[in-house]
Write a protein that holds these residues in place. Structure first.
Motif, short mmCIF file in Angstrom:
data_model
loop_
_atom_site.label_atom_id
_atom_site.label_comp_id
_atom_site.label_asym_id
_atom_site.label_seq_id
_atom_site.Cartn_x
_atom_site.Cartn_y
_atom_site.Cartn_z
N ASP A 1 0.72 -1.20 0.12
CA ASP A 1 -0.06 -0.12 -0.14
C ASP A 1 0.97 1.34 0.05
O ASP A 1 1.87 1.32 0.70
CB ASP A 1 -0.76 -0.03 1.29
N GLN A 2 0.52 2.23 -0.79
CA GLN A 2 1.15 3.34 -0.83
C GLN A 2 1.25 4.17 0.41
O GLN A 2 2.55 4.77 0.75
CB GLN A 2 0.79 4.50 -1.86
N ARG A 3 0.48 3.97 1.05
CA ARG A 3 0.34 4.89 2.53
C ARG A 3 1.43 4.35 3.21
O ARG A 3 2.15 4.95 3.99
CB ARG A 3 -0.95 4.64 3.03
N ILE A 4 1.52 3.05 3.26
CA ILE A 4 2.71 2.36 4.21
C ILE A 4 4.03 2.83 3.56
O ILE A 4 4.86 2.83 4.25
CB ILE A 4 2.52 0.86 4.22
N LEU A 5 4.24 2.57 2.34
CA LEU A 5 5.24 3.02 1.99
C LEU A 5 5.92 4.55 2.06
O LEU A 5 7.06 5.00 2.40
CB LEU A 5 5.29 3.03 0.24
N ALA A 6 4.90 5.34 2.03
CA ALA A 6 5.07 6.91 2.27
C ALA A 6 5.41 6.78 3.56
O ALA A 6 6.31 7.80 4.26
CB ALA A 6 3.84 7.55 2.04
#
Length: 291
Positions: free
Chosen positions: A237-242
């Motif tokens: 998930d991009q939110r986790i990556l961010a």
């Protein structure tokens, strides 16, 4: 009754100021000032953004008014700090097709004043260089998993165009606003003691702690790392990556701030920003704080 409303804007150290004031909430109550911020306004028992989206006269207006009254805990004076009163940083919410920043800000401010029992209200607002503001607002959307390419986010909009004077003019015209206090985000560290003296009862500004920066944005190294990981197809998930990018590549570790626009754009932005600031200094009903 004294009503003060700190509107942000987004990405102008609002979270740092809010976290600082939250540490002395009980002291403020003892001095007769109720301090209400996003920790109390985003979710239960009150989602202010949802109430504002309904407009004045919406189905939840009476309950929101009662909840705000409860949050005052009998205090005569009220300080509300919530940047989402202005609107949101989503690409469809931040600017109108005519280029107005926070296009529904005046209506939303009028609604908040009504919910709080009416004016006069002193409004506090921090401004930021437009290019820097646009990049930081984009980074906020990246962190939320909603954007990844700044050109798509801008949608052809000129990130160097400054629209602060137009916003302040619309806010100043809201019935119940007695004065608007402005400052530049770039001056916040130097102005913070004076700003606290304006916001708080006499003698309490010195008791407010100065914590490390809050809600730190993506750095250039963090964003580049996120792009590589997002392109790898591992499905995270991009939110986790961010979140991982912000943790691994912090400004405190020497990583450079996010810079996605060219030097010419930044130069135009600085010039436009200076013109807007000059216009705002001369605007009736506006007080501009200087270092």
């Amino acid at each position: 009754m004294a009503l003060s409303i700190h509107l942000g804007a987004h990405k102008t150290a609002s979270t740092h100021l809010q976290f600082s004031l939250r540490q002395v909430r009980d002291r403020l109550l003892g001095a007769g000032l109720a301090y209400v911020d996003p920790a109390m306004l985003r979710g239960q028992p009150l989602s202010l953004s949802a109430v504002l989206a309904q407009g004045i006269g919406g189905r939840d207006q009476d309950s929101a008014r009662r909840m705000l009254l409860d949050m005052r805990q009998g205090c005569r004076d009220l300080l509300i700090s919530e940047e989402n009163i202005l609107g949101m940083t989503h690409r469809s919410r931040l600017f109108s097709r005519r280029g107005e920043i926070y296009p529904r800000a005046a209506q939303r401010l009028r609604h908040v004043i009504a919910l709080a029992g009416g004016g006069p209200a002193v409004v506090y607002l921090s401004l930021r260089d437009p290019a820097s503001f646009n990049v930081s607002a984009f980074a906020l959307q990246v962190a939320g998993g909603k954007e990844i390419d700044i050109h798509s986010y801008l949608g052809g909009r000129d990130p160097a165009r400054s629209a602060w004077a137009g916003l302040v003019g619309r806010l100043a015209a809201v019935e119940g606003v007695s004065r608007i206090v402005l400052w530049r985000y770039e001056d916040y560290p130097a102005l913070r003691p004076r700003l606290l003296e304006r916001l708080l009862p006499a003698g309490l500004a010195a008791e407010v702690p100065d914590p490390p920066p809050a809600n730190v944005s993506l750095t250039q190294a963090g964003y580049d790392w996120l792009l590589r990981r997002a392109a790898s197809g591992d499905g995270i998930d991009q939110r986790i990556l961010a979140r991982r990018a912000r943790e691994r590549f912090q400004p405190a570790s020497g990583h450079a701030r996010l810079r996605l626009l060219d030097d010419e754009t930044h130069a135009r932005s600085a010039w436009n920003y200076a013109q807007d600031i000059a216009a705002l200094r001369a605007m009736p009903g506006v007080e501009f704080l200087e270092p």
